[in-house]
Structures are given as C-alpha cells and as structure tokens.
Motif scaffolding. Sequence first.
Motif, short mmCIF file in Angstrom:
data_model
loop_
_atom_site.label_atom_id
_atom_site.label_comp_id
_atom_site.label_asym_id
_atom_site.label_seq_id
_atom_site.Cartn_x
_atom_site.Cartn_y
_atom_site.Cartn_z
N ASN A 645 0.74 -1.29 0.10
CA ASN A 645 0.23 0.24 -0.19
C ASN A 645 0.77 1.13 0.10
O ASN A 645 0.98 2.53 0.82
CB ASN A 645 -1.14 -0.29 1.16
CG ASN A 645 -1.79 1.08 0.93
OD1 ASN A 645 -2.05 1.59 0.03
ND2 ASN A 645 -3.24 1.29 2.26
N ASN A 648 -0.58 4.36 0.43
CA ASN A 648 -1.49 4.77 0.84
C ASN A 648 -2.48 5.23 1.73
O ASN A 648 -3.03 5.81 2.24
CB ASN A 648 -0.41 6.19 1.94
CG ASN A 648 -0.97 5.76 3.83
OD1 ASN A 648 -0.95 4.90 4.54
ND2 ASN A 648 -0.52 7.49 4.64
N THR A 650 -6.73 4.90 1.82
CA THR A 650 -7.73 4.42 2.62
C THR A 650 -9.03 3.68 2.40
O THR A 650 -9.58 3.98 1.28
CB THR A 650 -8.03 5.78 3.82
OG1 THR A 650 -7.63 6.01 4.11
CG2 THR A 650 -9.50 4.93 4.69
N LYS A 670 -3.12 0.89 6.32
CA LYS A 670 -2.60 1.97 5.27
C LYS A 670 -0.78 1.25 5.19
O LYS A 670 -1.12 0.44 5.23
CB LYS A 670 -2.25 3.24 6.64
CG LYS A 670 -4.13 2.95 6.41
CD LYS A 670 -4.85 4.21 5.23
CE LYS A 670 -4.30 4.96 5.28
NZ LYS A 670 -4.71 6.00 5.80
N ARG A 671 0.07 2.13 4.88
CA ARG A 671 0.78 1.66 4.21
C ARG A 671 1.56 0.73 5.30
O ARG A 671 1.66 1.17 6.63
CB ARG A 671 1.97 3.29 3.85
CG ARG A 671 3.21 2.46 3.29
CD ARG A 671 4.35 4.18 3.78
NE ARG A 671 3.28 4.89 2.24
CZ ARG A 671 3.00 6.36 2.64
NH1 ARG A 671 3.22 6.84 3.50
NH2 ARG A 671 2.47 6.86 1.35
#
Length: 681
Positions: A645, A648, A650, A670-671
């Motif tokens: 990811n 980042n 959502t 997330k990341r």
Amino acid sequence: MKKPLFALLFLINSAAFAQTDSVKRLNEINVKGYYNPQPILRALGAVSLLDSNQIINQPRNSLVSLVNTAPGVRMEERSPGSYRLSLRGSLLRSPFGIRNVKIYIDDFPLTDAGGNTYLNAIDMAGISSLEIYKGPEASIFGANTGGAVLINSLLKNKNEVSLSTTAGSYGLFHQIASVNQNFQNYSFNFTGGYQRSDGYRANSALKRRYIQTSQAWDYSVKGKLKAFIFYSDLDYQTPGGLTAAQFAANPQAARPATPTLPSAIGQKAAIYNKTFFAGLSNNYVLNEHFNHVVALFYSNTDFKNPFITNYEKREENTFGLRSFIEFTALQNNIKYNIQGGLESSSTTTNVNNFTNAQGIAANLIASDDLKANQTFGFLKLNIDVNKKLLVELASSLNFFNYNYQSYFPVAVVEKNRNFSARLMPKLAASYLFNESVSFRASISKGYSPPTLAEVRSSDNIINNDLRAEAGWNYEAGLRYQTKNKRLNIDGNVFYFNLQDAIVRRLNENDTEFFINAGGTKQLGTELQSSYWLIKTTQNRFLNGLLMRNSFTYSRFKFDQFQNAGNDFSGNDLTGVPKHTVVSSLELNFSKRLFLFAQHNYTSSIPLNDANTAFAQKYHLVDIKTGIRDLSIGKTALAVSFGINNLLNQTYSLGNDLNAAANRYFNPAMKRNFYANIGLTL
C-alpha cells in the motif's frame, strides 16, 4: 464501457499469465487438472496457475495479494487470518470463510461434506502452487457453482534445508523452516511455520502455529503411495464492521458498543481454530491402459468463536474417500482418456452456543448435532484428435443429505433431510489452430446445496427450507503464445445464469440467517497476459524484464431477486466490483538483484442488494526488492524488503455485505513495511 474497453486494448497490446520457475519460464506450461496433465495452451477451461515464481514475489504472510492477481478471482481478508474467497461473484453467501468453491490439496478434498473450507488454517509456506478453475466444475469436483482450487504442497526433487524469517509493521513476525529429502524411491518434506501480528486495527491480532508433511513412496514400478498431513493452531481476533462515519473518524478502531450491544473488544471477539488433516493416496498402474487411484482423508476441527451476541463451540470430524479408474488408449492418432469414479465424505458437527460473558462461555443457549453426507459419482471422457481437437464429455451425479438432532432449548429427535439427486453435465472442446493459437468453448452446469453453516446459522435455528442453488454456464475463450513463449495471452467471455441463489440476511441483533432469494445473470470477461520485454540472459546488467497483467469485467445482475417485499432485480450483484486491473513488472539484474512492483485497481463495490451503499474504488501499489540465491559456499542467501500500500490508500478489504446498522467496513492496513532473510542449505 470506455474504461473496460480501454483496459482490454491496453492488455492486448502490452500483454498475468502463469509463469513457471525461473529455469522453466520460457518452456511449456502445464496444468494438472485431475490426473490428466495438459499444456495450458490446450486447457479446456478458464484456469489460472499461480506457481512458485509468482509466490516468491508476494508477501508470504497472506494469500490475498497473490490470489487477486488471477482474473475473475477476489480474495478478501476482513482482518488478518479471516479469509473470504470468491470465484466469479460467489461471495454473496459467505459472510466469512469459504463456501461454494471446492478446494483440494494434493489428492485430497480440503472442503468438508458440509461445504466449508478452512483455507486460513494453512501457512502460505506450505504451498508450492495453485491452480484456480473458474466457473462450475461440478462434473468432476462435485458440489460447486463458483469453481475449484487445486493446491500443490511442497515436495521438491532435491535435498535441501531452508530457513526464513520475516518481520514487519504492526508486529508482524513470521518464521518458516522446511526440510526436503530424496532417496532412491522415497521422498519427504516437513514444513513448519510460526506467524504472529498485532494487526492494524484494535482487536485484530493473529497467531498461527503450523506444521505439515508430504511423503511419497514408489514402492514398485507400478505403484506410488502418497501422504499429506498438517496440524494448524490458529487464533485471530475479529474487530467487526464499522459504519461509514466510524470508518472516516478512526479506521483503526474496533466495532464500538451500542445502547443494545457490547463492543468487539468487550466481548473479546475472536476465532480459535485447531485443525488436524490427514490424507493417504495410492496410485497403481494396472497395465498400459488402466490406472487406479484411491485416496482416503480425515480431518478434525476444534472451533471456538466468542462473538458479540454469543459464544459458539464446534467439534467437527470429516471422513471420506475419492477413487477412480482411468483408461487411456491411442488409436489412429486419436487418444482416448476415460475417468470414472466417486467421491464420498461425511462431516459430523456438534455445536453449542452460550452467552458470551466478556470472552467466557457462560449459560447454554442452544445445542445441536448435525451430520452432512455428500457423495457424487463422475464420468469423464477426453478425446484428443491429432493433438489438435480436444473434446471433453463429463458428468457427475450428486447426492446430498443431512441429519440433525437438537438437545437444547427444545429436544428434537434425529431427523433427516434428503436432497434430490442432481446430474451435472459438461461439454467442452479446444482446438489448436497452430502451435501458437487455440480456441475453446464449454457448457457446464453447477450445483451447490446449502452448507451446514447456512442450515444452522448464528440465529441457532435449523432452517430446512433452503434449496440447492444451480445454474448453467456458457463460455468461450482464446489463448495465444508466441513460438518462443515470450508472449502469452489468455482471454475468455462467459455467461452464468444462477437460480435459487442462497444469500445471507441479518436480524436486528446481528444474528444471521439464509434464504433463497432468486437468481443472478452474470456476464463477464477475463483476460490474463505476460510478456518478456527482455528475455532472461546472464550477460547484461538488466537480464530480464517480465510484465504481467490481468483484467476482469463483471456485468453481474440480480434476476427475479426479492427480499422482504423489495425487488432488487436488475441491481448489481452485491460485493462484486465491475472491473479490476492488476499489473506488475519484474526486473532481474545481475548479481541476483531484483525489483518487483504491482498495481491493483479495483472499482467501487456495492455493499447492499439495494445498491444504495458502495465501497470506494482504490489503487494498491506494492513493491519488493532484494537479492536472491546469493551463493556463500554451499549456502544460498536471500534478502528482501517490501512496502505494501505504497500510496497509503484508505480502503476496506472484506466488507460486511447487507450489514445490520450499516456496519459495512473492515478497514485494511495503510502503508506498511516488511523485511525478509532466508537461507537454503
């Protein structure tokens, strides 16, 4: 239609088709099917092969990223360890777990007689490859309308010991140890794994302890005995779904309490699954024409689920066998292959529900025994004319029944429900125009009776009104590969008409029940491709560049689909994105260096049958880089670093469909980062 057409044209011009190990990447690719290996160029169905070369590029802590590279396939993870698998929209009836898809590992059905599969019990380290067959495969694999997945366990033709450790964000830690030994006529593999993580969300920690062994003994020139055994001890917490407002405010939160229901944290919501599985098979060549295979299998599962509204305990035992005889003959450039046999299994389930006193089973609410019996006989005829025209005629006759007996709160003497025997035919053909192009077409019928988890769902009521769902699938496809095997393209179009669809519904207190709500009409296109932009060589700094793509377009609609006075006919099928595109680049450099990058685009997803709530589209970018097979004496070292990811995003991966109080969303990480080091001796 502009976006799907653009993506389709892009894929055709750029060319994710299955690749084999690095030393075999440009050689012929074969799929096993069921004891009938054939080049994938001539394969009769829509199949995606995910092998060790693709596995090694993906994170090793979850199957999700790997499986989602196959077109027509959607794998979700509501929280770490909580898998859901959908082949061509078969997710509608699966709130969690895997239903309506038949899964085998080596020679043995992993799917029990009650229709459930604990795929999450298996550590990814124990898998060498997967073959995913999309569309009804009831003709030789029994009850399913979604398709079948064949898993090959680890059993290599060489002696080696390998060790691997991965550490990453949110407390991820994964250790793997594997031993493979070959003797003159005997080989074995032992693989063990330990995995833990704290999870991205509150109340989403995971812990799995896993060990498996594969054994093979060629006890004579005609006979081969194989065994596969695993034990898995899996615990994972379940944070629960959030509303859109809760998702936006804090995606890391677990489901909060309401005025009428406690929170996921307060109830210590989780799954505890201890599963033992064992299978033994014998393959014996009777003569040059006849071959006989018999496989016996057994599994035991100790399952506990403290949930918001109750605490469930289940004890499950499955016994079964699969046996067939195969006849092969060649006459006047026509090869005949006939397989006839049966598969039979029985699953007994003792299930008890208690009040959940903050993670402790308290007062008994309900107690029942159920037993599912599933048997099918199958017959398959393959005719191969001049290695050009391949025709398959196949069918299975399916039998299903279940018994149930209630002890509490009201005693009910044992009763039985029998389903009518169902014939599931299939007609398929493939024609090889030349060494590069083949065309295929098929007509098949799928069949799937209700699972035990649907007959006796979390409302603790045994539902004897559910009917089996079934439908016809019509399909055509084209495969192309260049003579040097550098470019591969595989595309197909299908139409599936499902009737008596089994769907999930929720009561106001979040307990579930299932109904037959109507049908679906599913028109879809799938395309997968691979292209070696730079052919593998040892004489350049950049000595290999491989591009893969997969594209899925799903025009899936409800048909005569009603619930509680509402008619949803014509609406988009819940939980299915209209299109997904997965693209990747693999760059191999000198000194064993590599860089892998993957992009997954998924369009918006309807979250309820009314199509009034949607999960937003998202773009996932993952990268991985490192060094492989660096020789240090007799030891090979591998080091890698990855980012999942990267953008980042959502997003929610594993939405709760038709959720009560609009709690649809299960936010994904997330990341996040991970690093791996491995040794092979």
